[in-house]
Write an enzyme that holds these catalytic residues in place. Structure first.
Site, PDB file in Angstrom:
ATOM      1  N   THR A 138       0.790  -1.243   0.112  1.00 20.04           N
ATOM      2  CA  THR A 138       0.059  -0.126   0.027  1.00 20.04           C
ATOM      3  C   THR A 138       0.933   1.405   0.016  1.00 20.04           C
ATOM      4  O   THR A 138       0.197   2.117   0.067  1.00 20.04           O
ATOM      5  CB  THR A 138      -0.926   0.153   1.293  1.00 20.04           C
ATOM      6  OG1 THR A 138       0.190   0.017   2.415  1.00 20.04           O
ATOM      7  CG2 THR A 138      -1.864  -1.162   1.287  1.00 20.04           C
ATOM      8  N   LYS A 139       2.186   1.275  -0.023  1.00 18.55           N
ATOM      9  CA  LYS A 139       2.939   2.385   0.051  1.00 18.55           C
ATOM     10  C   LYS A 139       3.032   3.192  -1.075  1.00 18.55           C
ATOM     11  O   LYS A 139       2.358   2.602  -2.391  1.00 18.55           O
ATOM     12  CB  LYS A 139       4.231   2.007   0.386  1.00 18.55           C
ATOM     13  CG  LYS A 139       4.585   1.274   1.841  1.00 18.55           C
ATOM     14  CD  LYS A 139       4.052   2.532   2.839  1.00 18.55           C
ATOM     15  CE  LYS A 139       4.510   2.101   4.484  1.00 18.55           C
ATOM     16  NZ  LYS A 139       3.695   1.122   5.136  1.00 18.55           N
TER      17      LYS A 139
END
Ligand SMILES: Cc1ncc(COP(=O)(O)O)c(C=O)c1O
Length: 368
Positions: free
Chosen positions: A177-178
């Site tokens: 999710t970065k």
């Protein structure tokens, strides 16, 4: 449903297939290519790819050869990996309270937390904005502390033009999710040739040449398959970040003046890369933070509470001798922010109408 995050790595298909066809899928030339691209983003001489952001932090601390009892000062308002990494490396943790405007450690609180055992200052650049490095870097220099930046959420961010991860040893996460992802992955950045060399040896079982061990190391290696996933994102990072910044601007314009809601600030001189867009739901808002979160979820708007409690306020950390004297009541700002923070979608895949829906729904349920 408007999700809080979208993972889109379809443009990595060709490179991933190239690695698969090569038959050499572990650490190799693609990792090197990824590291070179990453070093240019972080403005550092070296980027050492590892298998996740937590091991990046562990390796960075290990490479400093701390002695038992040496202390790391960090934030009580962070993802648990920050704390776990310090404990794993065997260092003692001291916390300094945060500021409400950037969610990062307060330089005055850091000054008060430093003891004669403090060796490392570990600011966490939360949500995509750096901590106040203009005050923290000189403070570290004054006390002879090494800086390890937890830049997990801040790839591409900067403070007065200096990139996150270039103030000392930078540790980044490339989790799914970065802002840049390799599925799982991490990077350590540094300008120090000797340290970079130690980290590369440490990453590979302490081995410089085959079966020549120099230290008791670990397997922190990234694979070429993972590196291939991340390379296209690094190539278009400016574009991805600009989309997040435009979305944040629009959210802030639309949400301004909502009673009881504090919208996130971009502080002067800081480039915010909006890993998260986090509002504070104050005591005078029409709904509590948890009620707002539930109302948004019910209406199809993804949201997240990062993070619901002070990082050490869990039974598994109580009475840990490496976390001496940590009391929740000593961190009032972190505690109040943990009770009020709510993140809304800001990722690059939001449409204009998604943004309008988020703004209208938040305003409506808060009675604006
Ligand atoms: C602030 C912070 N530190 C450390 C980490 C650890 O990274 P990883 O999940 O890649 O191990 C993360 C991300 O998950 C994070 O958000």
């Amino acid at each position: 449903m408007i999700p809080i995050t979208v993972v889109d790595v379809r443009d990595a298909e060709d490179l991933v297939v190239e690695v698969l066809r090569s038959g050499a899928i572990a650490q190799g030339p693609m990792v090197k290519r990824f590291e070179d691209a990453f070093a240019s983003v972080s403005g550092t001489k070296h980027a050492i790819a590892v298998n996740n952001g937590t091991t990046a932090l562990v390796a960075a601390i290990q490479a400093l050869d701390l002695k038992p009892g040496d202390e790391v000062v960090t934030s009580p308002f962070t993802f648990v990996a920050t704390l776990n990494a310090i404990l794993e490396a065997g260092a003692t943790v001291r916390f300094a309270d945060i500021r409400r405007d950037d969610f990062a450690i307060d330089p005055d609180a850091v000054a008060a937390a430093i003891t004669d055992r403090t060796k490392v200052l570990m600011p966490v650049h939360l949500y995509g904005q750096t901590a106040d490095m203009g005050k923290l870097a000189p403070l570290a220099a004054e006390h002879g502390l090494k800086i390890i930046e937890d830049s997990a959420q801040a790839v591409g961010a900067s403070f007065q033009g200096k990139p996150s991860g270039s103030f000392g040893i930078g540790c980044f996460s490339l989790y799914a999710t970065k802002n840049v992802t390799t599925a799982e992955g991490g990077v350590i950045t540094t300008d120090d040739d000797k340290l970079a060399d130690s980290l590369r040896v440490l990453r590979n079982q302490g081995m410089r040449a085959r079966y020549q061990y120099e230290v008791a190391g670990h397997n922190y290696r990234m694979t070429d398959l993972h590196a291939a996933v991340g390379i296209p994102q690094l190539e278009k990072l400016d574009q991805l970040t600009a989309a997040r910044q435009a979305n944040a601007k629009r959210l802030s314009e639309g949400l301004a003046g909502t009673p009881g809601l504090d919208i996130p600030q971009v502080l002067p001189g800081r480039e915010h890369v909006w890993h998260q867009y986090t509002v504070l739901v104050g005591p005078h808002a029409f709904l509590s933070r948890d009620e707002l979160a539930a109302a948004l979820t019910e209406r199809g708007i993804g949201n997240g509470i990062y993070y619901p409690k002070i990082v050490f306020d869990y039974d598994c950390y109580r009475n840990n001798p490496l976390i001496p004297d940590a009391k929740v009541e000593d961190f009032p700002v972190a505690a109040s922010v943990a009770a009020q923070a709510l993140s809304l979608p800001v990722h690059p895949h939001l449409s204009e109408s998604d943004l309008d829906t988020i703004i209208e729904t938040v305003r409506e349920v808060l009675g604006a």
